[in-house]
Structures are given as structure tokens and as C-alpha cells.
Design an enzyme around this catalytic site. Structure first.
Site, PDB file in Angstrom:
ATOM      1  N   LYS A  91       2.742  12.973   5.775  1.00 45.28           N
ATOM      2  CA  LYS A  91       0.965  13.019   6.142  1.00 45.28           C
ATOM      3  C   LYS A  91       0.758  13.270   7.340  1.00 45.28           C
ATOM      4  N   CYS A 180      -7.971  -5.099   0.695  1.00 47.15           N
ATOM      5  CA  CYS A 180      -6.763  -4.764   1.345  1.00 47.15           C
ATOM      6  C   CYS A 180      -6.037  -5.647   2.243  1.00 47.15           C
ATOM      7  N   MET A 181      -6.722  -6.240   3.117  1.00 51.74           N
ATOM      8  CA  MET A 181      -6.172  -7.297   3.961  1.00 51.74           C
ATOM      9  C   MET A 181      -6.834  -8.585   3.924  1.00 51.74           C
ATOM     10  N   MET A 364       0.678  -4.796   0.304  1.00 48.73           N
ATOM     11  CA  MET A 364      -0.507  -5.234  -0.774  1.00 48.73           C
ATOM     12  C   MET A 364       0.273  -5.948  -1.850  1.00 48.73           C
ATOM     13  N   GLY A 401      -2.734  -1.405   6.159  1.00 54.74           N
ATOM     14  CA  GLY A 401      -2.550  -0.339   5.491  1.00 54.74           C
ATOM     15  C   GLY A 401      -3.184   0.979   6.275  1.00 54.74           C
ATOM     16  N   GLN A 402      -4.653   0.461   6.493  1.00 50.19           N
ATOM     17  CA  GLN A 402      -5.322   1.625   7.078  1.00 50.19           C
ATOM     18  C   GLN A 402      -5.342   1.666   8.448  1.00 50.19           C
TER      19      GLN A 402
HETATM   20  N1  LIG Z   1      -5.942   0.554  -8.420  1.00 49.87           N
HETATM   21  C1  LIG Z   1      -6.073   0.389  -7.051  1.00 49.87           C
HETATM   22  N2  LIG Z   1      -7.122   0.409  -6.335  1.00 49.87           N
HETATM   23  C2  LIG Z   1      -7.049   0.150  -5.036  1.00 49.87           C
HETATM   24  C3  LIG Z   1      -5.797  -0.089  -4.405  1.00 49.87           C
HETATM   25  C4  LIG Z   1      -4.709  -0.325  -5.089  1.00 49.87           C
HETATM   26  O1  LIG Z   1      -3.587  -0.613  -4.665  1.00 49.87           O
HETATM   27  N3  LIG Z   1      -4.934   0.028  -6.613  1.00 49.87           N
HETATM   28  N4  LIG Z   1      -5.705  -0.373  -3.107  1.00 49.87           N
HETATM   29  C5  LIG Z   1      -7.142  -0.924  -2.328  1.00 49.87           C
HETATM   30  C6  LIG Z   1      -6.803  -0.557  -0.873  1.00 49.87           C
HETATM   31  S1  LIG Z   1      -5.669  -1.604  -0.143  1.00 49.87           S
HETATM   32  C7  LIG Z   1      -7.594   0.363  -0.126  1.00 49.87           C
HETATM   33  S2  LIG Z   1      -7.496   0.064   1.357  1.00 49.87           S
HETATM   34  C8  LIG Z   1      -8.535   1.066  -0.776  1.00 49.87           C
HETATM   35  C9  LIG Z   1      -8.838   2.518  -0.005  1.00 49.87           C
HETATM   36  O2  LIG Z   1      -9.950   2.851  -0.608  1.00 49.87           O
HETATM   37  P1  LIG Z   1     -10.958   3.819   0.085  1.00 49.87           P
HETATM   38  O3  LIG Z   1     -11.249   3.682   1.237  1.00 49.87           O
HETATM   39  O4  LIG Z   1     -12.084   3.851  -0.876  1.00 49.87           O
HETATM   40  O5  LIG Z   1     -10.149   5.235  -0.269  1.00 49.87           O
HETATM   41  P2  LIG Z   1     -10.018   6.516   0.621  1.00 49.87           P
HETATM   42  O6  LIG Z   1      -9.616   7.617   0.245  1.00 49.87           O
HETATM   43  O7  LIG Z   1      -9.297   6.094   1.823  1.00 49.87           O
HETATM   44  O8  LIG Z   1     -11.582   6.711   0.949  1.00 49.87           O
HETATM   45  C10 LIG Z   1     -11.809   7.257   2.473  1.00 49.87           C
HETATM   46  C11 LIG Z   1     -12.992   8.303   2.286  1.00 49.87           C
HETATM   47  O9  LIG Z   1     -13.519   8.428   3.647  1.00 49.87           O
HETATM   48  C12 LIG Z   1     -13.735   9.948   3.708  1.00 49.87           C
HETATM   49  N5  LIG Z   1     -13.331  10.212   5.323  1.00 49.87           N
HETATM   50  C13 LIG Z   1     -12.164  10.615   5.803  1.00 49.87           C
HETATM   51  N6  LIG Z   1     -12.651  10.785   7.198  1.00 49.87           N
HETATM   52  C14 LIG Z   1     -13.725  10.351   7.316  1.00 49.87           C
HETATM   53  C15 LIG Z   1     -14.829  10.282   8.497  1.00 49.87           C
HETATM   54  O10 LIG Z   1     -14.296  10.454   9.470  1.00 49.87           O
HETATM   55  N7  LIG Z   1     -16.162   9.818   8.126  1.00 49.87           N
HETATM   56  C16 LIG Z   1     -16.535   9.475   7.080  1.00 49.87           C
HETATM   57  N8  LIG Z   1     -17.757   9.004   6.828  1.00 49.87           N
HETATM   58  N9  LIG Z   1     -15.488   9.696   5.868  1.00 49.87           N
HETATM   59  C17 LIG Z   1     -14.309  10.038   6.153  1.00 49.87           C
HETATM   60  C18 LIG Z   1     -12.661  10.732   2.867  1.00 49.87           C
HETATM   61  O11 LIG Z   1     -13.067  11.819   2.417  1.00 49.87           O
HETATM   62  C19 LIG Z   1     -12.733   9.625   1.663  1.00 49.87           C
HETATM   63  O12 LIG Z   1     -13.810   9.861   0.714  1.00 49.87           O
HETATM   64  O13 LIG Z   1      -8.438   1.240  -2.117  1.00 49.87           O
HETATM   65  C20 LIG Z   1      -8.260   0.017  -2.849  1.00 49.87           C
HETATM   66  N10 LIG Z   1      -8.130   0.201  -4.324  1.00 49.87           N
HETATM   67  N1  LIG Z   2       1.310   7.396   1.871  1.00 46.13           N
HETATM   68  C1  LIG Z   2       0.641   6.692   1.577  1.00 46.13           C
HETATM   69  N2  LIG Z   2       0.802   5.495   2.729  1.00 46.13           N
HETATM   70  C2  LIG Z   2       0.008   4.454   2.775  1.00 46.13           C
HETATM   71  C3  LIG Z   2      -1.311   4.463   1.972  1.00 46.13           C
HETATM   72  C4  LIG Z   2      -1.644   5.675   1.150  1.00 46.13           C
HETATM   73  O1  LIG Z   2      -2.713   5.636   0.413  1.00 46.13           O
HETATM   74  N3  LIG Z   2      -0.581   6.774   1.116  1.00 46.13           N
HETATM   75  N4  LIG Z   2      -2.136   3.638   1.999  1.00 46.13           N
HETATM   76  C5  LIG Z   2      -2.188   2.564   3.120  1.00 46.13           C
HETATM   77  C6  LIG Z   2      -2.774   1.364   2.690  1.00 46.13           C
HETATM   78  S1  LIG Z   2      -4.297   1.160   2.968  1.00 46.13           S
HETATM   79  C7  LIG Z   2      -2.063   0.234   2.268  1.00 46.13           C
HETATM   80  S2  LIG Z   2      -2.739  -1.151   1.890  1.00 46.13           S
HETATM   81  C8  LIG Z   2      -0.476   0.207   2.377  1.00 46.13           C
HETATM   82  C9  LIG Z   2      -0.120  -0.325   0.837  1.00 46.13           C
HETATM   83  O2  LIG Z   2       1.452  -0.463   1.089  1.00 46.13           O
HETATM   84  P1  LIG Z   2       2.371  -1.055  -0.261  1.00 46.13           P
HETATM   85  O3  LIG Z   2       1.742  -2.640  -0.321  1.00 46.13           O
HETATM   86  O4  LIG Z   2       3.581  -0.953   0.216  1.00 46.13           O
HETATM   87  O5  LIG Z   2       1.876  -0.054  -1.488  1.00 46.13           O
HETATM   88  P2  LIG Z   2       1.369  -0.278  -2.998  1.00 46.13           P
HETATM   89  O6  LIG Z   2       1.955   0.976  -3.730  1.00 46.13           O
HETATM   90  O7  LIG Z   2      -0.055  -0.641  -2.910  1.00 46.13           O
HETATM   91  O8  LIG Z   2       1.966  -1.610  -3.459  1.00 46.13           O
HETATM   92  C10 LIG Z   2       3.511  -1.634  -3.721  1.00 46.13           C
HETATM   93  C11 LIG Z   2       4.277  -3.033  -3.960  1.00 46.13           C
HETATM   94  O9  LIG Z   2       3.450  -3.861  -4.453  1.00 46.13           O
HETATM   95  C12 LIG Z   2       4.455  -4.637  -5.131  1.00 46.13           C
HETATM   96  N5  LIG Z   2       3.946  -5.749  -6.236  1.00 46.13           N
HETATM   97  C13 LIG Z   2       3.474  -5.809  -7.260  1.00 46.13           C
HETATM   98  N6  LIG Z   2       3.167  -6.795  -7.951  1.00 46.13           N
HETATM   99  C14 LIG Z   2       3.664  -7.775  -6.921  1.00 46.13           C
HETATM  100  C15 LIG Z   2       3.610  -9.273  -7.000  1.00 46.13           C
HETATM  101  O10 LIG Z   2       3.257 -10.001  -7.874  1.00 46.13           O
HETATM  102  N7  LIG Z   2       4.032 -10.070  -5.911  1.00 46.13           N
HETATM  103  C16 LIG Z   2       4.403  -9.037  -4.751  1.00 46.13           C
HETATM  104  N8  LIG Z   2       4.977  -9.723  -3.583  1.00 46.13           N
HETATM  105  N9  LIG Z   2       4.457  -7.781  -4.783  1.00 46.13           N
HETATM  106  C17 LIG Z   2       4.060  -7.009  -5.811  1.00 46.13           C
HETATM  107  C18 LIG Z   2       5.412  -3.744  -5.709  1.00 46.13           C
HETATM  108  O11 LIG Z   2       6.621  -4.539  -5.667  1.00 46.13           O
HETATM  109  C19 LIG Z   2       5.397  -2.803  -4.792  1.00 46.13           C
HETATM  110  O12 LIG Z   2       6.765  -2.829  -3.678  1.00 46.13           O
HETATM  111  O13 LIG Z   2      -0.211   1.757   2.317  1.00 46.13           O
HETATM  112  C20 LIG Z   2      -0.496   2.246   3.541  1.00 46.13           C
HETATM  113  N10 LIG Z   2       0.242   3.442   3.721  1.00 46.13           N
HETATM  114  S1  SF4 Z   3       0.980   6.795  11.073  1.00 43.01           S
HETATM  115 FE1  SF4 Z   3       1.409   6.542   9.040  1.00 43.01          FE
HETATM  116  S2  SF4 Z   3       0.896   8.370   7.989  1.00 43.01           S
HETATM  117 FE2  SF4 Z   3       0.728   8.923  10.252  1.00 43.01          FE
HETATM  118  S3  SF4 Z   3       2.645   9.537  10.687  1.00 43.01           S
HETATM  119 FE3  SF4 Z   3       2.855   7.541  10.971  1.00 43.01          FE
HETATM  120  S4  SF4 Z   3       3.815   6.613   8.980  1.00 43.01           S
HETATM  121 FE4  SF4 Z   3       3.084   8.694   8.714  1.00 43.01          FE
HETATM  122 MO   LIG Z   4      -5.360  -0.612   1.968  1.00 44.44          MO
END
Ligand SMILES: Nc1nc2c(c(=O)[nH]1)N[C@H]1C(S)=C(S)[C@@H](COP(=O)(O)OP(=O)(O)OC[C@H]3O[C@@H](n4cnc5c(=O)[nH]c(N)nc54)[C@H](O)[C@@H]3O)O[C@H]1N2
Ligand SMILES: Nc1nc2c(c(=O)[nH]1)N[C@H]1C(S)=C(S)[C@@H](COP(=O)(O)OP(=O)(O)OC[C@H]3O[C@@H](n4cnc5c(=O)[nH]c(N)nc54)[C@H](O)[C@@H]3O)O[C@H]1N2
Ligand code: SF4
Ligand SMILES: [Mo]
Length: 775
Positions: A91, A180-181, A364, A401-402
Site C-alpha cells: 500500500k 477502532c480505538m 481490532m 489502525g489509522q
Molecule cells: N465489518 C467491519 N466494519 C468495520 C471494521 C471491521 O473490522 N469490520 N473496522 C472499523 C474500523 S477499525 C475502521 S478504522 C473503520 C474505517 O472506516 P472508514 O473511515 O469509513 O473507511 P475508509 O475507507 O478509510 O474511509 C475514508 C474515506 O475518506 C476518503 N478520503 C481519503 N483521503 C481523504 C481526504 O484527504 N479528505 C477527505 N475528506 N476524504 C478523504 C476516502 O475516499 C474514503 O471514502 O471501519 C470500521 N468498520
Molecule cells: N492492509 C490494510 N492494513 C490496515 C487496514 C486496512 O484496511 N488494510 N486498516 C488499519 C486499521 S484502521 C486497523 S483498525 C487495523 C486492524 O488490524 P487487525 O486488528 O489486525 O485486523 P482485522 O482484520 O480487523 O482483525 C483481525 C483479527 O481479529 C481477531 N479476532 C476476532 N475475534 C476475536 C476475539 O474475540 N478476540 C480477539 N482477541 N481477537 C479476535 C482475529 O484473530 C484476527 O487476527 O489495520 C490497519 N491496517
Molecule cells: S504505514 Fe502501513 S500502509 Fe504505509 S507502508 Fe507502512 S505498513 Fe504499509
Molecule cells: Mo481502524
């Protein structure tokens, strides 16, 4: 073969064969090497290279972006960045391509009679300001809201908080980091009284054992994970993947231990039971630096509107705590969790061994949990009982994550109850913020309003009438999405969406504002290790797009807050950052001056006397320690961290006869969340073109489902149909399925559940009950 990240180039030369990169890539899942990337950098190019943090994840890698003729054309890992030492993941290397998707939003669009009409930026901003005024006049201040993001820059979040909390006078400020956090934050606050990890990434260079508590680090924090693998090559460290699903992280780990969803609560308690039973407690540490508490139990799951919960903590003794743990013998917990007694004892033995430094990592799996605060507390318990905390290599480490979940949401405080320093409930904190903001203290209401799920419920009910959404895509990412989508589309709601591409969220907007993205503007992000990093504007935004910060400032001025928003266009980022630093002007949280951020790869706060504080609460490193002891948990009034008595409680919805499987959701390495950016990067899109459902091979065989077959998933919220994936990217445990959420054409959140941790209010996207059928 030995390698370090720093001498990667010479390592590559030594390997010097075609298969080398493939071999390395399999050792470092998701990682790309500069040599591979450089093939794509134009030859003879006269590039202007500038540094900044990566756009994507919370690891916060330093990247160098090469520009030519006003366009970003190349990226490489910054070899001078202590975070990634020259590496990037897929990425990161493709990040600049996210700027150049064909359908970038370039002009404001206003909905008129069901159609979007192009307008000028001025007209669009006028309309937003007048709608806000109108809504406040008709429905009150708490009818307007802003929903932002951990991808907001620090100035974006700061401007939003100042405008809504300080000037307008509503606490209707939330951000997606609630999804998320939030549990990480409440975990820190309850255990230590202060947010964010005590350690830093350097812990990786010192730890002997790494325990991942449900974190698919190989895909989600790839470059940081490569640092673990690098230490294994160098020093033979152990990596244990404790998870509910077999992922690339599990296969790269030395040991993979699977547990049943939600039972991590019980296993963590069993580890503490073993530590005490075997005499592995660090008694002097516990006596001097810890106290014991319990809170209310049976908290519920937040499934009804206006659900509130207030904990009533109560001090207990070490003896009380020991008695409580009697319910968590490895034998009992083994039956509940599916983890063998041997594996529970195995994990406990590493934590208990005084000669092993242990780093626990999570994201997460622990935060998106209806007992998310508790499981964070429980992992801290393990580190506190053994005194393995706040020292190089002994580190409970909550990963973000973010890119700026820490920097913007947690440090700037863009959550309903928060202020940059402190909380809205505290009069002194309100007065302090108001003074810096130049507003009367009475402007800031003393009560929090809505956390994220509740904010969308309020929009559905009509208590909120205006919502401005920036840098987040909730119409893909909210749980139990259908309710919140239907709610947002109701008559009499006015929605503004600032984004860079059309998304399901811009589809529900009344006004769409085109934003300047990442290096098209200037800003700062704060990563997982408390590192604040600056980036300058490197290229021009397309069309009329302007930054989210400047959008907010323009609207603030139109609402009559010129005095509070006096910033000049050329210097506003610097002015805002300088003002923001005043909120954290104390030895426990000092932020580095902008010159420092500009001259190096960011700085870790607290930044005191020209130095980053790498390990907080340890007197050797942290100048804020003042009790004359080795450690000082100064976030708590008595200077002691709290060991919490927290029981196992079941998930909000568990499999039953009608819905016999667990549904788990998450991510894949190629895509960023909703795919709005990464699906516009051809290589990433082609590598992972659509969502799928992973099944365990035994379940698939029983139902005669093969990879690619259509599968119907039904929960109490609805159904979706998508292709099966068997033994491909990840493998769920039997009677569990996994679906990634990056594909807006297959909205998994239409069927997820909006239960949340009653303390943190963070939804549990990892667990609900689902029926699985061949379609
Ligand atoms: N089922 C399921 N749902 C989840 C999760 C999951 O594990 N499972 N995880 C949750 C978590 S941890 C997270 S963090 C959220 C993430 O959820 P979101 O924040 O809703 O997802 P993103 O795709 O990161 O959305 C970012 C948006 O900002 C836009 N963007 C990019 N750069 C800019 C910019 O500079 N300005 C503006 N205004 N827009 C911009 C992108 O095009 C995109 O539409 O999802 C949550 N939802
Ligand atoms: N490539 C990529 N990288 C990312 C992101 C992305 O969208 N793409 N998003 C970023 C963001 S905002 C986030 S929040 C992070 C998320 O990073 P992660 O938390 O690593 O990713 P997820 O796929 O949301 O969650 C996966 C984990 O949830 C665990 N899980 C499921 N159920 C349970 C439970 O009951 N207990 C425990 N302890 N674990 C459980 C599974 O074992 C699995 O390892 O990634 C960040 N990095
Ligand atoms: S900040 Fe995350 S997404 Fe960007 S290069 Fe490093 S590991 Fe990859
Ligand atoms: Mo997240």
C-alpha cells in the site's frame, strides 16, 4: 541467511538471484523491496524527493515521494525513518496512485431535485453555513454534528473540535476511531489514567517473545511485522499468534494458537492464575506500583437507543483477586476457549519467566469486542503482575489502525467527551481549552452527547438534523448498516460529505465537497508509537478541491467566528499546530515544535528538553516520574496502575440452531478499509478484486461448497450472497466464517450487529451469529 532492515540493499545484492525477491517476499508477507519498486521509477528522471508519513496505516512509515512536473511519480521508503528504515508495504509503495483515480471529485456538487449539480466552492460553503444556522435556529445546537476520522490530519480535527465544541457549543463531535480505538483508550484510562502506549517500536529490538492477541499483523501492520521477523532472523525471538482465525500472521509465527471468539477474556485470566500459582508474580513491583479494583458486571451490549452505562469501581485486595481467579484454572478455561491446557501454560510460562522480555501486541481483535475495555485491562494485568512494562522489550502495545487515530482523534480529542487536554465533564479542562480557543468557557457544554453509534441513531430519530462527514465512509463501515443508511436518507436531514472519490456515503449527501488529499495539502499525523510526523504540500489538488482544514475554516468564518479562526491561507497549518501545542504544554504530554517535526522523521511525545520520551512511567526515561521510585504511574492519583478483576462474559449474539456459525469481519493487505482508494489502484484492485467469504474446509465439504461458489449468509439483520474462498488467504476455525469489508458492492455491514462495549462504546464487528448456505 542473516539480514537486517538497515543493510537491506547489501542483503539483496548478496542474494542476487531472480528468486531472491520472491523468497524475501514470502518471509515478509505484504512487504515490497525498493529494488522491485525502483523498476517502476522513471529512468533519468529528475525527481524532487520530499519526506512524509505514509497515507495509510497507523505504523506511520516514513516515505519519500518523488515529484516531477507537478505530479507525484514515485515513492520509496525513507531509509532515515526509525519506523521503517527504508521499507514499505504494497500500500505504501502504491500510495501516490490513490491521488490519480479517473473519477476524483474535483468540484462541489449540490443535490437539486434528486440530481447533483456542479457549483463553485464559495456557493457550496455558503450553503453549508446557512444550513447550519437554520438547523441551529430551528432544532438547537445539538442538532448539528460532525463525524470525522483517524485519517484527519491534526489541524483538520483541531479545527473541527474548536468550531463545534468551542464556538457553536455542541459536543456532537465524533470520529471513526470510535469504531477502532475506543476500547484501547478506555483500557488505558482505567488501568493507567492516561491514554496511549507507554513504550515504542524500539521495544521490538529488545523483546524475546511476541504475543499477538488477535492481530493480523502480517497483513495490517506489515512493515512493523517485518521488524519482528527480522529480529527472529537475528536473535531467534519467538512469535506466538493467538487468534480466532488462521491468517498469514499465523503461518509466519512460530506458534499459532486458536481460541473461540470472546474467550480471550478467560484465557487472559487463566494466564494470571498460572502466574500466581507458579510464584511468578513480581511481588515488589506489584506492592509498590499496583492496586486492585473491580467494577460492575453484566453491563449489557448497547443494543437499545440511548443506552448508557456508568461503572462503579471498587477497590479490592490481592487476596480477593486471587480468589476470583480460582474460576479460571487452565483446565476450566480450556473447555470454554478450545485452547489446550498445555498452550495456556505455554503462554503463561513466557510471561512468567523473569529472563524473557515479552511484548504483547493487539489491534481490532481486542478493541472491537463487547468487553473491549476489559480485555485491554486483562492483558495489562499480565504485564503488571510480572512487572513487565515500561521497559525496553517489556511492553503491552496497543497498535492503532489509522495514520492519525492517535494524533488526531486521541490527542486532539475529537470524541464527544474529549477536549485536546482532558474531558468536557471537567470545569478546569473546559476553562483551559476555552482560553486557548478564545471563547467563553460556558460555550463548551459539560455533558457529552452522542458516541458514534448513538450519533447515527440520533440522525435516524431526527434528534440530529445536520451532519458533516469528513475522511470517512460510514455508509460502508457502520455496523447494522441498513438502519443507519435508511435513517440518514430520511426527509429533513442535511448531510455534507467531504471526500476525494464518489462512495456510498457521497451517495446520501446533500452537498459533496472535493477534498485535497494527503500530500496535496500540508498536515501532520500521529502514529501508534506517539510519533507526530509532518508532511508538506508536494503537489496541487485537482480542480477546486481544498483541504478539510480549510473547508472548516471557511465555514467557521461564514458562521461569524472570524476572531477564533483568524488563520491565513499560506500559514494556517503552522498557526494551528502552534496553537494546538499550547493544550499539551506540560511535561506529561509536550508535543515537539514544528521545526523539529520538519527536520527529522517526527518526534515521540512527551517531547521534553529537546528529547523524545521513549518509555513513559519509567524514571530512567521519563522526566515526569516524580515519586522517587523506579516507576511512577502518574496518571492515577496514588501513582499506582490498576489490576482489574474482570470476568468472562459471553458475546452479544452467539451461534444457535437457527444461526449456527460465527461471523467475523476484517481486512486484507491489498485494500484500505472501504477500498475507495485502493480499488482505484489497478494492481491492488486486480490482486483482490472482490469480497468473499472464507469457510473452514470441513464445513465447505459438508455443504459441498467449492471456492468461487455463491454462498448466502443470513443474520437477524438480513442476507447477502458472495463467493466462497476455501484455503486461500485465511482459514477460519470450524463453524466460523470471515468476510472482508473493502467491497462496496458486497456490503457485509448490512448484516453485522451494532452491539458495543458499554464502557468504550466501540462496536464488535468480529462476532455475531450467521446462517451459511450454498446459494
Ligand atoms: N465489518 C467491519 N466494519 C468495520 C471494521 C471491521 O473490522 N469490520 N473496522 C472499523 C474500523 S477499525 C475502521 S478504522 C473503520 C474505517 O472506516 P472508514 O473511515 O469509513 O473507511 P475508509 O475507507 O478509510 O474511509 C475514508 C474515506 O475518506 C476518503 N478520503 C481519503 N483521503 C481523504 C481526504 O484527504 N479528505 C477527505 N475528506 N476524504 C478523504 C476516502 O475516499 C474514503 O471514502 O471501519 C470500521 N468498520
Ligand atoms: N492492509 C490494510 N492494513 C490496515 C487496514 C486496512 O484496511 N488494510 N486498516 C488499519 C486499521 S484502521 C486497523 S483498525 C487495523 C486492524 O488490524 P487487525 O486488528 O489486525 O485486523 P482485522 O482484520 O480487523 O482483525 C483481525 C483479527 O481479529 C481477531 N479476532 C476476532 N475475534 C476475536 C476475539 O474475540 N478476540 C480477539 N482477541 N481477537 C479476535 C482475529 O484473530 C484476527 O487476527 O489495520 C490497519 N491496517
Ligand atoms: S504505514 Fe502501513 S500502509 Fe504505509 S507502508 Fe507502512 S505498513 Fe504499509
Ligand atoms: Mo481502524
Amino acid at each position: 541467511m542473516q539480514t537486517t532492515l538497515t543493510d537491506r540493499r547489501s542483503f539483496l545484492k548478496k542474494m542476487a538471484m531472480a528468486s531472491a525477491i520472491a523468497a524475501a517476499a514470502s518471509m515478509f508477507p505484504g512487504i515490497m523491496f525498493a529494488a522491485e519498486q525502483e523498476k517502476g521509477i522513471p529512468k533519468n528522471a529528475n525527481l524532487d524527493w520530499k519526506k512524509g508519513p505514509c497515507r495509510f496505516c497507523g505504523v506511520g512509515c516514513g516515505v519519500l515521494v518523488g515529484t516531477e512536473n507537478g505530479k507525484a511519480v514515485a515513492v520509496k521508503g525513507d531509509p532515515n525513518s526509525p519506523v521503517n528504515k527504508g521499507l514499505c508495504c504494497v500500500k505504501g509503495y502504491h500510495s501516490i496512485m490513490a491521488l490519480y483515480g479517473k473519477d476524483r471529485l474535483t468540484h462541489p456538487l449540490v443535490k437539486k431535485n434528486g440530481r447533483y449539480v456542479k457549483t463553485s466552492m464559495d456557493e457550496a460553503l455558503d450553503l453549508i453555513a446557512s444550513k447550519m444556522k437554520e438547523t441551529i435556529a430551528e432544532h438547537g445546537k445539538d442538532a448539528v454534528s460532525i463525524y470525522g476520522s483517524g485519517q484527519w490530519t491534526i489541524p483538520d480535527g483541531y479545527a473541527a473540535s474548536k468550531l463545534f465544541k468551542g464556538c457553536i457549543g455542541t459536543n456532537n463531535v465524533e470520529a471513526n476511531a470510535r469504531l477502532c480505538m475506543a476500547s484501547a483508550v478506555t483500557g488505558f484510562l482505567t488501568s493507567f489514567g492516561l491514554d496511549e502506549p507507554m513504550g515504542c517500536y524500539e521495544d521490538i529490538d529488545h523483546a524475546d517473545v511476541f504475543v499477538l492477541w488477535g492481530n493480523n499483523m502480517a497483513e495490517m501492520h506489515p512493515v512493523l511485522f517485518s521488524r519482528l521477523l527480522d529480529q527472529r532472523l537475528k536473535r531467534g525471538v519467538k512469535i506466538i499468534d493467538f487468534a480466532t482465525r488462521t491468517t498469514r500472521t499465523s503461518t509466519a509465527a512460530d506458534k499459532s494458537i486458536l481460541f473461540l471468539p470472546q474467550t480471550d477474556l478467560a484465557v487472559a485470566n487463566a494466564i494470571c492464575y498460572e502466574i500466581i500459582k507458579n510464584g511468578w508474580v513480581n511481588n515488589s513491583f506489584v506492592e509498590k506500583h499496583c492496586s486492585f479494583s473491580k467494577g460492575l458486571t453484566n453491563m449489557g451490549y448497547g443494543l437499545e437507543d440511548n443506552y448508557t452505562f456508568t461503572d462503579k469501581p471498587e477497590k479490592i485486595s490481592f487476596e480477593d483477586y486471587k480468589t476470583f481467579l480460582e474460576d479460571y484454572t487452565p483446565e476450566k478455561v480450556s473447555k470454554l476457549s478450545g485452547v489446550s491446557v498445555r498452550d495456556i501454560k505455554y503462554m503463561a510460562s513466557y510471561y512468567g519467566d523473569p529472563n524473557k522480555k515479552v511484548m504483547s501486541l493487539w489491534c481490532m481483535g481486542m478493541n472491537q469486542h463487547t468487553r473491549g475495555t476489559w480485555i485491554n485491562n486483562l492483558v495489562y494485568n499480565i504485564h503488571l503482575l510480572t512487572g513487565k512494562i515500561s521497559q525496553p522489550g517489556n511492553s503491552p502495545f496497543s497498535l492503532t489502525g489509522q495514520p492519525s487515530a492517535c494524533g488526531t482523534v486521541r490527542e486532539v480529542g475529537t470524541l464527544t467527551h474529549k477536549l485536546p487536554h482532558g474531558v468536557v465533564m471537567n470545569k478546569e479542562h473546559r476553562e483551559f481549552a476555552a482560553k486557548i480557543w478564545g471563547v467563553p468557557a460556558e460555550n463548551i457544554p459539560s455533558k457529552p452527547t452522542y458516541h458514534t453509534v448513538e450519533m447515527f441513531r440520533a440522525l435516524d430519530r431526527g434528534d440530529i438534523r445536520f451532519m458533516w462527514i469528513q475522511v470517512t465512509n460510514p455508509m460502508v463501515t457502520m455496523p447494522k448498516l441498513k438502519r443507519y443508511r435508511d435513517g440518514a436518507k430520511k426527509e429533513g436531514r442535511f448531510i455534507v460529505v467531504s471526500d476525494v472519490y464518489p462512495t456510498p456515503t457521497t451517495d446520501i449527501a446533500d452537498v459533496i465537497l472535493p477534498s485535497a488529499m494527503w500530500i496535496e495539502r500540508e498536515g501532520m499525523y500521529g502514529n501508534s508509537e506517539r510519533r507526530t510526523q509532518y508532511f508538506e504540500q508536494m503537489v496541487d489538488p485537482p480542480g477546486e478541491a481544498i483541504s478539510d482544514t480549510w473547508q472548516l475554516i471557511e465555514v467557521a468564518k461564514r458562521l461569524g467566528y472570524e476572531k477564533q479562526f483568524p488563520y491565513k491561507e499560506e500559514t494556517h497549518i503552522e498557526e494551528i499546530y502552534t496553537e494546538y501545542r499550547k493544550h499539551h504544554d506540560n511535561i506529561k504530554h509536550n508535543m515537539a515544535p514544528l521545526e523539529v517535526l520538519k527536520s527529522q522523521s517526527g518526534a515521540i511525545w512527551p517531547y521534553v528538553d529537546g528529547k523524545s520520551t521513549k518509555w513513559r512511567f519509567n524514571a530512567k526515561y521519563d522526566p515526569a516520574c516524580s515519586n522517587g521510585e523506579d516507576f511512577h504511574f502518574y496518571g492515577k492519583p496514588d501513582g499506582k496502575a490498576i489490576i482489574w478483576q474482570r470476568p468472562y462474559e459471553p458475546a452479544a449474539e452467539e451461534p444457535d440452531n437457527e444461526y449456527p456459525y460465527w461471523l467475523n469481519t476484517g481486512r486484507v493487505v491489498e485494500h484500505w478499509h472501504t477500498g475507495s482508494m485502493t480499488r482505484r489502484i489497478p494492481v491492488l484492485h486486480q490482486a483482490m478484486p472482490h469480497a468473499y467469504v472464507e469457510l473452514h474446509p470441513d464445513d465447505a465439504e459438508r455443504m459441498q461448497i467449492k471456492t468461487g461458489d455463491a454462498v448466502r449468509l443470513t443474520t437477524r439483520r438480513g442476507e447477502i450472497t458472495l463467493p466462497a474462498s476455501i484455503n486461500e488467504r485465511g482459514v477460519p476455525a470450524p463453524m466460523q466464517v470471515f468476510v472482508p469489508f473493502f467491497d462496496e458492492n458486497i456490503l457485509i455491514n448490512d448484516i453485522t450487529l451494532d452491539s458495543f462495549c458499554p464502557i468504550s462504546k466501540e462496536p464488535d464487528y468480529k462476532k455475531c451469529a450467521v446462517r451459511v448456505e450454498k446459494a
